[in-house]
Design a protein around this motif. Structure first.
Motif, short mmCIF file in Angstrom:
data_model
loop_
_atom_site.label_atom_id
_atom_site.label_comp_id
_atom_site.label_asym_id
_atom_site.label_seq_id
_atom_site.Cartn_x
_atom_site.Cartn_y
_atom_site.Cartn_z
N ASP A 1 5.92 -6.12 6.19
CA ASP A 1 6.85 -5.06 6.55
C ASP A 1 8.00 -4.91 5.55
OD1 ASP A 1 5.46 -4.09 8.76
OD2 ASP A 1 6.40 -5.54 10.12
N ASN B 1 4.05 -3.26 2.79
CA ASN B 1 3.04 -4.32 2.82
C ASN B 1 2.94 -4.95 4.21
OD1 ASN B 1 5.21 -6.10 2.99
ND2 ASN B 1 5.04 -6.80 0.87
N ARG B 2 2.08 -5.91 4.35
CA ARG B 2 1.83 -6.51 5.67
C ARG B 2 3.02 -7.32 6.19
NH1 ARG B 2 -3.81 -9.50 4.67
NH2 ARG B 2 -2.60 -10.10 2.83
N GLU C 1 0.84 -1.18 0.00
CA GLU C 1 0.00 0.00 0.00
C GLU C 1 0.88 1.24 0.00
OE1 GLU C 1 -2.71 -0.05 3.25
OE2 GLU C 1 -3.89 -1.71 2.44
#
Length: 318
Positions: A220, A217-218, A194
């Motif tokens: 990291d 992103n998720r 993102e």
């Protein structure tokens, strides 16, 4: 082996490169089309293309055409993608495939309905070097991905009438060189990022002239994307891991990379042929049609989503 017939829409620089170097054991460049028929005829003669069509619509109506390669300005990609899919043709479209994620969603829905393949002609997703680097990364020898740097600077003469600066033609750095930088970052990230922050300086016509963007992103994994149309920057991509980092010069057409390990040692990787970049796209398109490759449209979708998010940041700042 099937012989697929390709039809082109467009006569610009990238179309010229595509036609001049086209080489495929499984297909032929059969036809070309554009709005100015005399130029189409001259183009077909120059590159020994069998069929010169009076219009793109005439080419799309020809049942002999299996795959359409779209090489027109950004703002009309969507129009011709949808027309080609409606005509029952597979589509390979130049970057940026669409100017928004909504356009791409519509196109993908139509492709699914028609049971056709839609792909973007993004070199980074097709070059052999990147596939080999992915295998090295998957081995775990470099450890966890931490950071990516994707700079792209290209000096364009500041002409408001030029397509690069014309908002009506989909101008701006983002939809031209920016797609390479974001695609580079997305290729190495383990999942879609993102936009955490993005700042843009506009040209006098309103299109983006330069920008700085941070992705995360998720997992990291983070990336910085820096773009400019008013300065040349070295197009050296950096992908940094716990145990070392990778550098790729001219990453949009890369065939060489260096792995710099944390202990000070180096590994040099060279594979593929930059001059065959468009033919790698052709070959992978055919593999995707035949079901031996999953293609790269999901990566493309993630990239277009990031481009949308970047523009959202810019609108909020104004």
């Amino acid at each position: 082996m099937n012989t697929y017939r390709w039809g082109m829409i467009g006569l610009g620089d990238i179309a010229t490169h595509f036609a001049a170097g086209f080489a495929s054991d499984a297909s032929e460049l059969y036809g070309v089309s554009a709005r100015r028929y005399p130029k189409v005829q001259a183009f077909a003669k120059r590159f020994s293309i069998p069929q010169a069509y009076e219009s793109p619509e005439a080419m799309l109506a020809d049942p002999k055409i299996d795959i359409v390669y779209i090489a027109v300005p950004n703002h009309i990609h969507y129009h011709y993608i949808m027309a080609a899919l409606q005509a029952g043709k597979h589509v390979l479209c130049e970057k940026a495939i669409t100017t928004s994620k909504d356009e791409l969603a519509d196109a993908l829905a139509l492709a699914k309905e028609k049971e056709l393949i839609l792909e973007e002609a993004m070199t980074i997703f097709n070059l052999p070097l990147y596939q080999q680097l992915k295998e090295i990364i998957a081995s775990g020898k470099l450890g966890k991905l931490k950071m990516i740097q994707a700079p792209f600077g290209s000096y364009k003469e500041p002409d408001p009438e030029n397509r690069f600066f014309n908002p009506d033609l989909g101008g701006g750095a983002l939809l031209d060189i920016g797609t390479y930088a974001v695609s580079f970052a997305r290729f190495f990230m383990s999942e879609a990022p993102e936009v955490i922050f993005s700042s843009m300086k506009p040209f006098e016509t309103g299109v983006d002239e330069q920008s700085v963007t941070i992705l995360r992103n998720r997992a990291d994994e983070m990336a910085s994307v820096t773009l400019t149309f008013q300065a040349t920057m070295p197009q050296t991509g950096i992908v940094a891991f716990e145990e070392g980092y990778i550098t790729i010069d001219d990453y949009n057409r890369g065939d060489k990379a260096t792995i710099h390990y944390r202990d000070g040692s180096h590994e040099f990787i060279e594979t593929g042929d930059t001059s065959q970049s468009l033919n790698y796209e052709v070959a992978n398109m055919i593999k995707t049609i035949e079901g031996t490759s999953t293609g790269s449209i999901q990566l493309t979708s993630d990239v277009i989503d990031v481009l949308d998010q970047m523009q959202h940041f810019w609108r909020q700042a104004n």
